[in-house]
Design an enzyme around this catalytic site. Structure first.
Site, PDB file in Angstrom:
ATOM      1  N   GLY A  15      -0.411  -0.610  -4.529  1.00 55.52           N
ATOM      2  CA  GLY A  15      -1.017   0.456  -5.572  1.00 55.52           C
ATOM      3  C   GLY A  15      -1.213   1.585  -4.106  1.00 55.52           C
ATOM      4  CD  GLU A  33      -2.999  -1.345   2.295  1.00 58.61           C
ATOM      5  OE1 GLU A  33      -3.917  -1.456   2.580  1.00 58.61           O
ATOM      6  OE2 GLU A  33      -2.531  -0.386   3.465  1.00 58.61           O
ATOM      7  CB  CYS A  34       0.784   4.519   0.415  1.00 59.90           C
ATOM      8  SG  CYS A  34       1.005   6.349   0.226  1.00 59.90           S
ATOM      9  N   GLY A  35       3.503   3.128  -0.015  1.00 57.75           N
ATOM     10  CA  GLY A  35       4.625   3.720   0.677  1.00 57.75           C
ATOM     11  C   GLY A  35       5.228   1.897  -0.146  1.00 57.75           C
TER      12      GLY A  35
END
Length: 453
Positions: free
Chosen positions: A422, A324-326
């Site tokens: 993502g 997720e993200c990072g």
């Protein structure tokens, strides 16, 4: 609930100092944050030793919110809930939906307003009166005046209590002890504040002389009692996978509710550091790469080539992974840091990520997967949020993210049988079946004996 008229009113520092005062009084507080914010929960965790989680009225309905609070407050004496933005500010302009007010109603939590008081006196009564009358069921019970002297508090308190019927339980004087640094995603993380515990102790020392803790606790004890069972998820059969969870300065954004749900379902969670550990935890059957600030630690992450290679091989071998993200940025081939230098990352996904022109895709999303994958069949829907400044050359197109109450959407997420990667931060209680699908995939990998240590 510690709420305020707007962001920047001092909720986080007041909440942390109050938690410390409650601990000094021999109580065990549970600290919650309204909304999707991770950073304030990091401060709660550092102060309390174990933050209780996020309570979000967009992610969860009323019964679920109350149940999540009960779970997070197990074995605690009192729950302290830090609001988000202004008390009535919702997920879109002109609505209270998803606001701290919604959370307070759902959990029968009395509200204490932190009101900036510098340069005002009787006019503060008008501010408080407006909040009390705007939504009478908000249950505003108390006020803390922020940024004033003892004399100014005494003058304003008389008017507020007379005109509004709300107790003024104290004030926060102007003091450098209550200043915290900021960066592009909000406050700096708790781990980066030098001598945080000492600073919180200093805040608490100040408030011990200016806040009536007994009156505050009395407001909590007078709250309406709720009969609700703590939130729990059923086990996934006999599943017992071992899931490695990234946990260090670069990867620190994760929902406590997500971790509890995975454990309820049978997973054993084992923390590891992508910054320092040479390999994944022994016997890992799955991988959870949460968000954080990899862009601030890109050089150090690049320097741990042994782990990057092992993760790349593990994912190529079918190890299920949520990124997720990072965590998603970490899986790419290259990542630009804040200074503009580009560093090699894991390389499990093609492309690079660089700083964009501003805040990207900020706020709540409703995520719908168009392709089957790690979270389940095509059509599986989850709620979450995005909040990032970096952009990737390819951000996935196996799902669509839609902003609630607004006509805006965009493609996102790589959703494959063993990968969900993502920018969206997903909240598992919004769709427990997605978490079940992740646990099942990890358990299948365990039974196949394809562990990568």
């Amino acid at each position: 609930m510690i709420a305020a008229p707007a962001s920047g009113s001092g909720k986080t520092v007041v909440t942390c100092a109050l938690i410390r005062l409650l601990q000094r009084a021999g109580m065990a507080p549970a600290a919650f944050k309204c909304g999707p914010d991770f950073i304030d929960q990091l401060f709660h965790r550092e102060v309390t030793g174990a933050a209780a989680g996020n309570l979000d009225a967009f992610f969860s309905d009323t019964p679920t919110l109350a149940s999540l609070m009960a779970r997070g407050a197990v074995s605690c004496d009192i729950a302290v809930v830090e609001g988000a933005m202004g008390l009535f500010d919702g997920m879109a302009p002109g609505t209270t939906d998803g606001s701290a007010y919604d959370v307070a109603r759902a959990t029968a939590t009395p509200v204490v307003l932190v009101v900036p008081a510098r340069g005002a006196s009787t006019s503060l009564a008008a501010t408080v009166q407006g909040f009390c009358r705007f939504r009478p069921d908000a249950d505003v019970r108390g006020v803390i005046l922020n940024g004033c002297s003892a004399h100014a508090c005494a003058y304003a308190s008389e008017a507020i209590e007379r005109e509004c019927g709300v107790e003024v339980v104290g004030y926060v004087p102007r003091d450098d002890a209550f200043a915290l640094e900021s960066r592009h995603l909000g406050l700096v993380t708790a781990g980066e504040v030098a001598d945080l515990r000492a600073r919180v102790d200093a805040m608490a020392d100040v408030l011990a002389a200016t806040i009536d803790l007994e009156r505050l606790v009395g407001l909590a004890r007078a709250a309406r009692q709720m009969e609700v069972e703590p939130y729990r998820s059923d086990p996934v059969g006999r599943a017992a996978p071992r899931i490695a969870v990234a946990c260090d300065e670069a990867f620190c954004f994760r929902y406590a509710e997500n971790l509890r749900m995975l454990e309820d379902m049978g997973a054993e969670l084992v923390s590891f550091s992508p910054l320092r550990d040479p390999g994944l935890p022994e016997g890992a059957d799955g991988l959870y790469l949460c968000g954080g600030y990899p862009e601030l630690h890109a050089e150090a992450l690049a320097g741990n080539g042994a782990l990057r290679s092992r993760i790349r091989r593990a994912l190529a071998g079918g190890m299920p992974c949520v990124a997720e993200c990072g965590g998603f940025l970490y899986l790419l081939e290259r990542l630009e840091d804040e200074a503009g230098a580009v560093w090699p990352m894991v390389g499990a996904l093609k492309g690079a990520a660089r700083r964009g022109g501003g805040l990207e895709h900020f706020g709540y999303i409703e995520l719908t997967c168009g392709a089957p994958g790690l979270y389940g069949d095509a059509g599986v829907a989850l709620r979450g949020h995005e909040f990032h400044y970096w952009r990737a050359e390819f951000e996935g197109d196996d799902a669509v993210a839609r902003k609630p109450r607004r006509e805006r959407s965009w493609p996102c997420l790589v959703h494959a049988p063993s990968l969900a990667a993502g920018f969206p931060h997903v909240y598992y209680p919004s769709n427990p079946e997605a978490a079940r699908a992740f646990v099942r995939a990890c358990d299948r990998h365990r039974k196949q004996g394809s562990n990568e240590g």
